[in-house]
Motif scaffolding. Structure first.
Motif, PDB file in Angstrom:
ATOM      1  N   THR A  34       0.843  -1.192   0.000  1.00 50.92           N
ATOM      2  CA  THR A  34       0.000   0.000   0.000  1.00 50.92           C
ATOM      3  C   THR A  34       0.877   1.241   0.000  1.00 50.92           C
ATOM      4  OG1 THR A  34      -1.725  -1.160   1.215  1.00 50.92           O
ATOM      5  CG2 THR A  34      -1.812   1.236   1.255  1.00 50.92           C
ATOM      6  N   VAL A  35       0.508   2.197  -0.836  1.00 52.47           N
ATOM      7  CA  VAL A  35       1.169   3.500  -0.876  1.00 52.47           C
ATOM      8  C   VAL A  35       0.139   4.531  -0.451  1.00 52.47           C
ATOM      9  CG1 VAL A  35       2.262   5.232  -2.349  1.00 52.47           C
ATOM     10  CG2 VAL A  35       2.696   2.798  -2.756  1.00 52.47           C
ATOM     11  N   ASN A  36       0.430   5.249   0.610  1.00 51.29           N
ATOM     12  CA  ASN A  36      -0.436   6.341   1.068  1.00 51.29           C
ATOM     13  C   ASN A  36       0.167   7.646   0.566  1.00 51.29           C
ATOM     14  OD1 ASN A  36      -2.416   4.928   2.776  1.00 51.29           O
ATOM     15  ND2 ASN A  36      -0.592   4.332   3.918  1.00 51.29           N
ATOM     16  N   LEU A  37      -0.534   8.276  -0.373  1.00 49.12           N
ATOM     17  CA  LEU A  37      -0.048   9.550  -0.911  1.00 49.12           C
ATOM     18  C   LEU A  37      -0.130  10.634   0.154  1.00 49.12           C
ATOM     19  CD1 LEU A  37      -1.733   9.614  -4.444  1.00 49.12           C
ATOM     20  CD2 LEU A  37       0.576   8.861  -3.845  1.00 49.12           C
ATOM     21  N   GLU A  38       0.676  11.662  -0.039  1.00 48.50           N
ATOM     22  CA  GLU A  38       0.605  12.827   0.837  1.00 48.50           C
ATOM     23  C   GLU A  38      -0.807  13.411   0.745  1.00 48.50           C
ATOM     24  OE1 GLU A  38       3.050  14.215   2.813  1.00 48.50           O
ATOM     25  OE2 GLU A  38       4.246  12.446   2.339  1.00 48.50           O
ATOM     26  N   PRO A  39      -1.306  14.001   1.812  1.00 50.50           N
ATOM     27  CA  PRO A  39      -2.643  14.613   1.749  1.00 50.50           C
ATOM     28  C   PRO A  39      -2.735  15.631   0.611  1.00 50.50           C
ATOM     29  CG  PRO A  39      -1.872  14.537   4.008  1.00 50.50           C
ATOM     30  CD  PRO A  39      -0.715  14.119   3.139  1.00 50.50           C
ATOM     31  N   ASN A  40      -3.905  15.658  -0.005  1.00 52.49           N
ATOM     32  CA  ASN A  40      -4.221  16.601  -1.083  1.00 52.49           C
ATOM     33  C   ASN A  40      -3.410  16.374  -2.356  1.00 52.49           C
ATOM     34  OD1 ASN A  40      -6.182  17.970   0.499  1.00 52.49           O
ATOM     35  ND2 ASN A  40      -4.521  19.028   1.548  1.00 52.49           N
ATOM     36  N   GLN A  41      -2.974  15.131  -2.580  1.00 61.75           N
ATOM     37  CA  GLN A  41      -2.313  14.754  -3.815  1.00 61.75           C
ATOM     38  C   GLN A  41      -3.217  13.799  -4.590  1.00 61.75           C
ATOM     39  OE1 GLN A  41       0.854  15.761  -5.150  1.00 61.75           O
ATOM     40  NE2 GLN A  41       0.336  17.340  -3.649  1.00 61.75           N
ATOM     41  N   LYS A  42      -3.348  14.018  -5.878  1.00 60.99           N
ATOM     42  CA  LYS A  42      -4.200  13.209  -6.756  1.00 60.99           C
ATOM     43  C   LYS A  42      -3.314  12.348  -7.650  1.00 60.99           C
ATOM     44  CE  LYS A  42      -8.399  12.368  -8.193  1.00 60.99           C
ATOM     45  NZ  LYS A  42      -9.270  11.606  -7.326  1.00 60.99           N
ATOM     46  N   LEU A  43      -3.585  11.060  -7.703  1.00 58.93           N
ATOM     47  CA  LEU A  43      -2.830  10.150  -8.562  1.00 58.93           C
ATOM     48  C   LEU A  43      -3.200  10.383 -10.023  1.00 58.93           C
ATOM     49  CD1 LEU A  43      -0.901   7.681  -8.714  1.00 58.93           C
ATOM     50  CD2 LEU A  43      -2.962   6.261  -8.732  1.00 58.93           C
ATOM     51  N   GLU A  63     -12.685  20.437  -6.267  1.00 66.55           N
ATOM     52  CA  GLU A  63     -13.684  19.515  -6.804  1.00 66.55           C
ATOM     53  C   GLU A  63     -13.245  18.049  -6.735  1.00 66.55           C
ATOM     54  OE1 GLU A  63     -12.595  22.222  -8.792  1.00 66.55           O
ATOM     55  OE2 GLU A  63     -14.182  23.433  -7.918  1.00 66.55           O
ATOM     56  N   ASP A  64     -11.950  17.806  -6.573  1.00 65.25           N
ATOM     57  CA  ASP A  64     -11.445  16.433  -6.536  1.00 65.25           C
ATOM     58  C   ASP A  64     -11.911  15.695  -5.291  1.00 65.25           C
ATOM     59  OD1 ASP A  64     -10.013  16.307  -8.943  1.00 65.25           O
ATOM     60  OD2 ASP A  64      -8.264  17.266  -8.038  1.00 65.25           O
ATOM     61  N   VAL A  65     -12.113  14.402  -5.460  1.00 67.99           N
ATOM     62  CA  VAL A  65     -12.505  13.521  -4.361  1.00 67.99           C
ATOM     63  C   VAL A  65     -11.370  12.520  -4.138  1.00 67.99           C
ATOM     64  CG1 VAL A  65     -14.185  11.794  -3.638  1.00 67.99           C
ATOM     65  CG2 VAL A  65     -14.939  13.762  -4.969  1.00 67.99           C
ATOM     66  N   ALA A  66     -11.038  12.256  -2.884  1.00 67.16           N
ATOM     67  CA  ALA A  66     -10.009  11.263  -2.583  1.00 67.16           C
ATOM     68  C   ALA A  66     -10.512   9.877  -2.962  1.00 67.16           C
ATOM     69  CB  ALA A  66      -9.646  11.320  -1.105  1.00 67.16           C
ATOM     70  N   GLU A  67      -9.649   9.102  -3.631  1.00 68.81           N
ATOM     71  CA  GLU A  67     -10.006   7.772  -4.089  1.00 68.81           C
ATOM     72  C   GLU A  67      -8.922   6.771  -3.694  1.00 68.81           C
ATOM     73  OE1 GLU A  67     -12.291   8.514  -8.211  1.00 68.81           O
ATOM     74  OE2 GLU A  67     -10.176   9.067  -8.235  1.00 68.81           O
ATOM     75  N   THR A  68      -9.262   5.503  -3.836  1.00 68.78           N
ATOM     76  CA  THR A  68      -8.300   4.418  -3.648  1.00 68.78           C
ATOM     77  C   THR A  68      -8.169   3.694  -4.977  1.00 68.78           C
ATOM     78  OG1 THR A  68      -8.878   4.164  -1.330  1.00 68.78           O
ATOM     79  CG2 THR A  68      -7.803   2.301  -2.382  1.00 68.78           C
ATOM     80  N   GLY A  82       1.011  -9.453  -8.361  1.00 66.97           N
ATOM     81  CA  GLY A  82       1.054  -8.508  -7.262  1.00 66.97           C
ATOM     82  C   GLY A  82      -0.021  -7.451  -7.378  1.00 66.97           C
ATOM     83  N   THR A  83      -0.307  -6.816  -6.249  1.00 70.70           N
ATOM     84  CA  THR A  83      -1.287  -5.735  -6.197  1.00 70.70           C
ATOM     85  C   THR A  83      -0.704  -4.586  -5.375  1.00 70.70           C
ATOM     86  OG1 THR A  83      -3.122  -7.289  -6.298  1.00 70.70           O
ATOM     87  CG2 THR A  83      -3.623  -5.083  -5.509  1.00 70.70           C
ATOM     88  N   VAL A  84      -0.765  -3.395  -5.938  1.00 74.63           N
ATOM     89  CA  VAL A  84      -0.365  -2.187  -5.219  1.00 74.63           C
ATOM     90  C   VAL A  84      -1.619  -1.337  -5.030  1.00 74.63           C
ATOM     91  CG1 VAL A  84       1.072  -0.123  -5.236  1.00 74.63           C
ATOM     92  CG2 VAL A  84       1.949  -2.261  -6.216  1.00 74.63           C
ATOM     93  N   THR A  85      -1.931  -1.010  -3.794  1.00 71.94           N
ATOM     94  CA  THR A  85      -3.055  -0.137  -3.479  1.00 71.94           C
ATOM     95  C   THR A  85      -2.514   1.267  -3.220  1.00 71.94           C
ATOM     96  OG1 THR A  85      -4.216  -2.004  -2.472  1.00 71.94           O
ATOM     97  CG2 THR A  85      -5.019   0.199  -1.934  1.00 71.94           C
ATOM     98  N   ILE A  86      -3.056   2.230  -3.928  1.00 74.58           N
ATOM     99  CA  ILE A  86      -2.629   3.621  -3.751  1.00 74.58           C
ATOM    100  C   ILE A  86      -3.805   4.405  -3.192  1.00 74.58           C
ATOM    101  CG2 ILE A  86      -1.738   5.679  -4.884  1.00 74.58           C
ATOM    102  CD1 ILE A  86      -0.425   3.797  -6.919  1.00 74.58           C
ATOM    103  N   VAL A  87      -3.581   4.998  -2.030  1.00 75.79           N
ATOM    104  CA  VAL A  87      -4.652   5.659  -1.283  1.00 75.79           C
ATOM    105  C   VAL A  87      -4.409   7.172  -1.279  1.00 75.79           C
ATOM    106  CG1 VAL A  87      -5.823   5.801   0.948  1.00 75.79           C
ATOM    107  CG2 VAL A  87      -4.850   3.612   0.194  1.00 75.79           C
ATOM    108  N   GLU A  88      -5.420   7.899  -1.725  1.00 75.01           N
ATOM    109  CA  GLU A  88      -5.392   9.359  -1.668  1.00 75.01           C
ATOM    110  C   GLU A  88      -6.140   9.810  -0.404  1.00 75.01           C
ATOM    111  OE1 GLU A  88      -5.871   9.997  -6.492  1.00 75.01           O
ATOM    112  OE2 GLU A  88      -7.573  10.348  -5.181  1.00 75.01           O
ATOM    113  N   SER A  89      -5.778  10.981   0.085  1.00 78.53           N
ATOM    114  CA  SER A  89      -6.518  11.550   1.217  1.00 78.53           C
ATOM    115  C   SER A  89      -6.619  13.063   1.017  1.00 78.53           C
ATOM    116  CB  SER A  89      -5.822  11.234   2.552  1.00 78.53           C
ATOM    117  OG  SER A  89      -4.535  11.804   2.592  1.00 78.53           O
ATOM    118  N   LYS A  90      -7.669  13.614   1.578  1.00 78.26           N
ATOM    119  CA  LYS A  90      -7.915  15.047   1.426  1.00 78.26           C
ATOM    120  C   LYS A  90      -8.116  15.657   2.809  1.00 78.26           C
ATOM    121  CE  LYS A  90     -10.416  18.095  -1.659  1.00 78.26           C
ATOM    122  NZ  LYS A  90     -11.371  18.163  -2.748  1.00 78.26           N
ATOM    123  N   GLU A  91      -7.425  16.762   3.043  1.00 77.02           N
ATOM    124  CA  GLU A  91      -7.575  17.449   4.338  1.00 77.02           C
ATOM    125  C   GLU A  91      -8.609  18.539   4.252  1.00 77.02           C
ATOM    126  OE1 GLU A  91      -3.670  18.805   5.405  1.00 77.02           O
ATOM    127  OE2 GLU A  91      -3.240  16.927   6.375  1.00 77.02           O
TER     128      GLU A  91
END
Length: 91
Positions: A34-43, A63-68, A82-91
């Motif tokens: 799993t990769v947790n992106l920095e807050p407010n970063q969009k893949l 307007e962007d929504v945090a997604e996985t 393999g599987t890589v999960t990339i998680v976005e977050s929004k503050e």
């Protein structure tokens, strides 16, 4: 006796590497990480370069929504996928 010790040490080292979620192990031998992106970063894009995982991000807009995102590997025989999960977050 030396052979048993060498086998045991090799097994322990492999277990440690597999449990760390190492990029090369995930890509070459399957598994998950799993990769947790920095807050407010969009893949934007994700790819492998040799055994390194590269991903392109941009700042999120209001307007962007945090997604996985799931980045999945598919092989010819279905082995070592393999599987890589990339998680976005929004503050």
């Amino acid at each position: 006796m030396k052979k048993r010790v060498a086998i045991a040490l090799t097994a322990i080292c492999m277990a440690v590497v597999c449990l760390t979620g190492c990029q090369a192990v995930t890509k070459d031998y399957g598994g998950e990480m799993t990769v947790n992106l920095e807050p407010n970063q969009k893949l934007e894009e994700v790819t492998w370069k040799d055994n390194s995982l590269w991903y392109l991000t941009r700042p999120m807009t209001d307007e962007d929504v945090a997604e996985t995102h799931l980045f999945q590997q598919q092989t010819d025989f279905g082995v070592f996928e393999g599987t890589v999960t990339i998680v976005e977050s929004k503050e």
